[in-house]
Design a protein around this motif. Structure first.
Motif, PDB file in Angstrom:
ATOM      1  N   LYS B  18       0.745  -1.174  -0.108  1.00 23.14           N
ATOM      2  CA  LYS B  18      -0.075  -0.018   0.113  1.00 23.14           C
ATOM      3  C   LYS B  18       0.880   1.189   0.173  1.00 23.14           C
ATOM      4  O   LYS B  18       0.549   2.349  -0.777  1.00 23.14           O
ATOM      5  CB  LYS B  18      -0.882  -0.061   1.129  1.00 23.14           C
ATOM      6  N   PRO B  19       2.046   1.500   0.769  1.00 24.76           N
ATOM      7  CA  PRO B  19       2.686   2.595   0.747  1.00 24.76           C
ATOM      8  C   PRO B  19       3.144   2.951  -0.689  1.00 24.76           C
ATOM      9  O   PRO B  19       3.135   3.992  -1.177  1.00 24.76           O
ATOM     10  CB  PRO B  19       3.802   2.312   1.574  1.00 24.76           C
ATOM     11  N   LEU B  20       3.689   1.800  -1.384  1.00 24.15           N
ATOM     12  CA  LEU B  20       4.050   2.074  -2.647  1.00 24.15           C
ATOM     13  C   LEU B  20       3.007   2.531  -3.660  1.00 24.15           C
ATOM     14  O   LEU B  20       3.279   3.320  -4.621  1.00 24.15           O
ATOM     15  CB  LEU B  20       4.713   0.657  -3.198  1.00 24.15           C
ATOM     16  N   MET B  21       1.475   1.942  -3.385  1.00 22.74           N
ATOM     17  CA  MET B  21       0.699   2.322  -4.076  1.00 22.74           C
ATOM     18  C   MET B  21       0.235   3.624  -3.944  1.00 22.74           C
ATOM     19  O   MET B  21      -0.088   4.401  -5.160  1.00 22.74           O
ATOM     20  CB  MET B  21      -0.540   1.421  -3.875  1.00 22.74           C
ATOM     21  N   ASP B  22       0.285   3.943  -2.764  1.00 25.47           N
ATOM     22  CA  ASP B  22       0.020   5.370  -2.499  1.00 25.47           C
ATOM     23  C   ASP B  22       0.974   6.421  -3.098  1.00 25.47           C
ATOM     24  O   ASP B  22       0.607   7.506  -3.778  1.00 25.47           O
ATOM     25  CB  ASP B  22      -0.078   5.814  -0.730  1.00 25.47           C
ATOM     26  N   LEU B  23       2.049   6.236  -2.803  1.00 25.34           N
ATOM     27  CA  LEU B  23       3.101   7.276  -3.449  1.00 25.34           C
ATOM     28  C   LEU B  23       3.003   7.200  -5.100  1.00 25.34           C
ATOM     29  O   LEU B  23       3.424   8.119  -5.507  1.00 25.34           O
ATOM     30  CB  LEU B  23       4.622   6.580  -3.055  1.00 25.34           C
ATOM     31  N   THR B  24       2.513   6.224  -5.525  1.00 28.15           N
ATOM     32  CA  THR B  24       2.765   6.356  -7.081  1.00 28.15           C
ATOM     33  C   THR B  24       1.142   6.347  -7.841  1.00 28.15           C
ATOM     34  O   THR B  24       1.076   6.276  -8.713  1.00 28.15           O
ATOM     35  CB  THR B  24       3.427   4.896  -7.733  1.00 28.15           C
ATOM     36  N   ALA B  25       0.272   6.531  -6.723  1.00 27.93           N
ATOM     37  CA  ALA B  25      -1.201   6.750  -7.616  1.00 27.93           C
ATOM     38  C   ALA B  25      -1.279   7.606  -8.509  1.00 27.93           C
ATOM     39  O   ALA B  25      -1.781   7.132  -9.515  1.00 27.93           O
ATOM     40  CB  ALA B  25      -2.177   6.901  -6.256  1.00 27.93           C
ATOM     41  N   ALA B  26      -0.749   8.768  -8.526  1.00 27.92           N
ATOM     42  CA  ALA B  26      -0.938   9.776  -9.521  1.00 27.92           C
ATOM     43  C   ALA B  26      -0.197   9.613 -10.735  1.00 27.92           C
ATOM     44  O   ALA B  26      -0.912   9.453 -11.810  1.00 27.92           O
ATOM     45  CB  ALA B  26      -0.496  11.307  -8.868  1.00 27.92           C
ATOM     46  N   ALA B 310      18.566  -7.553  -1.188  1.00 24.07           N
ATOM     47  CA  ALA B 310      17.797  -6.584  -1.623  1.00 24.07           C
ATOM     48  C   ALA B 310      17.830  -5.246  -0.579  1.00 24.07           C
ATOM     49  O   ALA B 310      17.759  -4.113  -1.166  1.00 24.07           O
ATOM     50  CB  ALA B 310      16.322  -6.881  -2.101  1.00 24.07           C
ATOM     51  N   ARG B 311      17.281  -5.387   0.614  1.00 24.97           N
ATOM     52  CA  ARG B 311      17.358  -4.472   1.790  1.00 24.97           C
ATOM     53  C   ARG B 311      18.663  -3.943   1.683  1.00 24.97           C
ATOM     54  O   ARG B 311      18.736  -2.765   1.769  1.00 24.97           O
ATOM     55  CB  ARG B 311      16.703  -5.172   2.944  1.00 24.97           C
ATOM     56  N   ASP B 312      19.775  -4.445   1.749  1.00 23.49           N
ATOM     57  CA  ASP B 312      21.003  -4.019   1.918  1.00 23.49           C
ATOM     58  C   ASP B 312      21.547  -3.139   0.590  1.00 23.49           C
ATOM     59  O   ASP B 312      22.140  -2.112   0.971  1.00 23.49           O
ATOM     60  CB  ASP B 312      21.945  -4.975   2.442  1.00 23.49           C
ATOM     61  N   ALA B 313      20.892  -3.669  -0.458  1.00 17.97           N
ATOM     62  CA  ALA B 313      21.359  -2.902  -1.450  1.00 17.97           C
ATOM     63  C   ALA B 313      20.670  -1.282  -1.514  1.00 17.97           C
ATOM     64  O   ALA B 313      21.481  -0.436  -2.008  1.00 17.97           O
ATOM     65  CB  ALA B 313      20.773  -3.522  -2.984  1.00 17.97           C
ATOM     66  N   LEU B 326       9.915   0.868  -0.755  1.00 13.42           N
ATOM     67  CA  LEU B 326      10.530  -0.211  -1.714  1.00 13.42           C
ATOM     68  C   LEU B 326      11.011  -1.354  -0.762  1.00 13.42           C
ATOM     69  O   LEU B 326      11.007  -2.618  -0.883  1.00 13.42           O
ATOM     70  CB  LEU B 326      11.664   0.395  -2.340  1.00 13.42           C
ATOM     71  N   TYR B 327      11.286  -1.124   0.768  1.00 10.14           N
ATOM     72  CA  TYR B 327      11.513  -2.065   1.563  1.00 10.14           C
ATOM     73  C   TYR B 327      10.480  -2.872   1.865  1.00 10.14           C
ATOM     74  O   TYR B 327      10.745  -3.991   2.255  1.00 10.14           O
ATOM     75  CB  TYR B 327      11.877  -1.187   3.053  1.00 10.14           C
ATOM     76  N   GLU B 328       9.313  -2.202   2.290  1.00  9.50           N
ATOM     77  CA  GLU B 328       8.088  -2.852   2.547  1.00  9.50           C
ATOM     78  C   GLU B 328       7.783  -4.052   1.427  1.00  9.50           C
ATOM     79  O   GLU B 328       7.277  -4.968   1.814  1.00  9.50           O
ATOM     80  CB  GLU B 328       6.962  -1.956   3.080  1.00  9.50           C
ATOM     81  N   VAL B 329       8.024  -3.516   0.155  1.00  7.87           N
ATOM     82  CA  VAL B 329       7.377  -4.454  -0.916  1.00  7.87           C
ATOM     83  C   VAL B 329       8.448  -5.712  -0.784  1.00  7.87           C
ATOM     84  O   VAL B 329       7.786  -6.869  -1.101  1.00  7.87           O
ATOM     85  CB  VAL B 329       8.099  -3.875  -2.479  1.00  7.87           C
TER      86      VAL B 329
END
Lengths: 338, 338
Positions: B18-26, B310-313, B326-329
């Protein structure tokens, strides 16, 4: 079961693709090397299928056109070799997918890849070759060339879907038919020719000349191909006479015969094309009807019309051996009906 | 017939996309518009099939990653929307071709395009969408982005051919399996993420960070997908439990169970995987064997390993809402097994 045509060309010495082959021989040797290198992979199935396609002996008309179209503007680098290879990969990918879509068994007298390795491998190796084609174009770094070739890729696929939608539809008009072959065949000839002046710093006029040459040569080429499907033999053509007929493809010879036919003949065409799986007797009747209505002769006449446009497109360019060779390719494509 | 897992994550609030969806919604609203526009064609079959795919409700993870990866470097133009759309088209084209290759009947709980419109249309519309994807990339005009995405296209296809060659081969090692999923799945996640910093003028380090994030997220994603094929139900997943098993796909749960199994168990796997067409009883036995050898649990453990990479990257990048999303994904992808 042959086609009898009265061709004016029969009096001239036979037109040949040889001048084009001679002019591009050194560059084509590099194209062939690049094909083998870029079709290489640790995944053995990829070079296996690629080698099969390479060795099944197409004329490589499209990459030769790219090379000649660069040479005629004095191009001196390596990029024409990369783009010619990309063009051939695009063509090969299309053939692999087409054979799956058409369920073809033979191409140029050889078993198709899908018969030997299956539809799955043909779809995926086609995708791989298309990906490699784009990588080579990106490597060349010309956004104009990328634009022309990526547009061609989308247009070709759109044309193929259109052809699929219109399959077995006898209401197809000559205009519909022309729009399909313009997309599925002429678009790649056009792009193959236009990238020559693009990488050679040719003018807008030069680009337009080669683009028009390619488009109209492609139209003539496909028209003759579709005429040949109702004449010649598998060993000459690498195609079985009547393939299009058995698949219910509504090409121009069918469009013209249907439109010019009696009500009874139209019933024949409906049965033959819409139901598919036609017999040899049906094919013989189809060819007889085509000849009675001049459908093959007129398909060839249409091809000549586009050949003339291709010729005039090049006319304003300054004289060169490449220009003469490209002229002769037009006559060669049309004289294949002999 | 379920998978019982002890997950540390189960104590935390559920990870969400959801955080990714909210940030990219527009931006995603613009991506959706562009999808509809670029999947448009006068050839009706093209928008028909495209709309089917659009409405069958994937999460659109890949384009959201492209958008967030551009946002986190302060990108202010339109090109991230075009590239995100191109990424989604590449993904959709791959799905269309995959379903043909795998002869799949269902995807995300909906009938696949090939079941409704046939294999032929699926192959050709896939080619069209790939062509349109390249046109959008060319329109963006970044040769670096073109390089990354065209390389991904070739690598994905190569991975698919490899998977096809290795199908039903129980000698597949974990390394072989990883190489295949790195190509067929992780390559697109990687490219989707890397083009963000590319069009935002990010540094080489930024590009490497996002590339590594995408690759390792993609590996984790595919590992979980392959674990889920042996648990869950079609309505949850849009996939039928046991699809991979019935197709004889040698995914990691099978690789581990085969290697850890007794001689008798290996005979079972040979019969089940190599002969295909396995029964429900065989699937139940397969899942029981996987659980007895911890093959599913360890597949998830492997996914966590790549999730950690992925997280450490991303770790060295400066804090941002996008970075957190992206972390939460990563956690979301892994927690799908719950």
């Amino acid at each position: 079961m042959g086609v009898v045509l009265s061709l004016d060309e029969s009096k001239k010495p036979a037109a040949s693709v040889k001048p084009l082959m001679d002019l591009t021989a050194a560059d084509m040797a590099r194209v062939n090397e690049l094909i083998l290198s870029k079709a290489g992979s640790d995944v053995e199935l990829i070079p296996e299928i690629s080698n099969h396609l390479v060795s099944s002996g197409g004329k490589r008309l499209r990459p030769m056109i790219t090379l000649a179209a660069a040479q005629m503007f004095g191009y001196g680098g390596d990029n024409h070799v990369k783009l010619a290879t990309a063009v051939e990969f695009m063509h090969t990918a299309t053939l692999l997918h087409d054979d799956v879509v058409d369920e073809s068994g033979l191409r140029r007298g050889h078993k198709t890849a899908r018969v030997i390795w299956g539809n799955q491998a043909s779809v995926l190796v086609g995708d791989f070759l298309l990906g490699q084609a784009f990588r080579m174009m990106v490597d060349v770094g010309s956004l104009d060339a990328l634009d022309v070739l990526s547009t061609a890729a989308a247009v070709i696929a759109e044309g193929e879907v259109w052809q699929l939608s219109a399959a077995q539809d006898l209401e197809t008009t000559e205009d519909d038919y022309l729009a399909v072959i313009k997309a599925k065949t002429a678009a790649l000839f056009s792009a193959a020719a236009e990238v020559g002046p693009i990488i050679s710093g040719g003018s807008k006029t030069d680009r337009a000349a080669l683009r028009s040459y390619g488009t109209n040569l492609g139209l003539a080429f496909q028209l003759i191909d579709d005429a040949l499907d109702y004449g010649g033999s598998a060993s000459d053509l690498g195609k079985n006479t009547g393939d299009d007929f058995r698949e219910g493809k509504v090409t121009l010879p069918v469009v013209l015969s249907y439109r010019r036919g009696t009500a009874k003949e139209r019933e024949f065409w409906k049965g033959a094309i819409e139901d598919g799986g036609s017999s040899d007797e049906a094919l013989e009747r189809a060819i007889a009807l085509m000849n009675s209505h001049g459908a093959i002769t007129d398909t060839v006449a249409r091809a000549r019309h586009f050949g003339d446009i291709a010729r005039d497109a090049l006319a304003p360019l300054k004289p060169s051996a490449q220009k003469d060779a490209l002229y002769e390719v037009i006559d060669f494509c049309i004289s294949r009906v002999n």
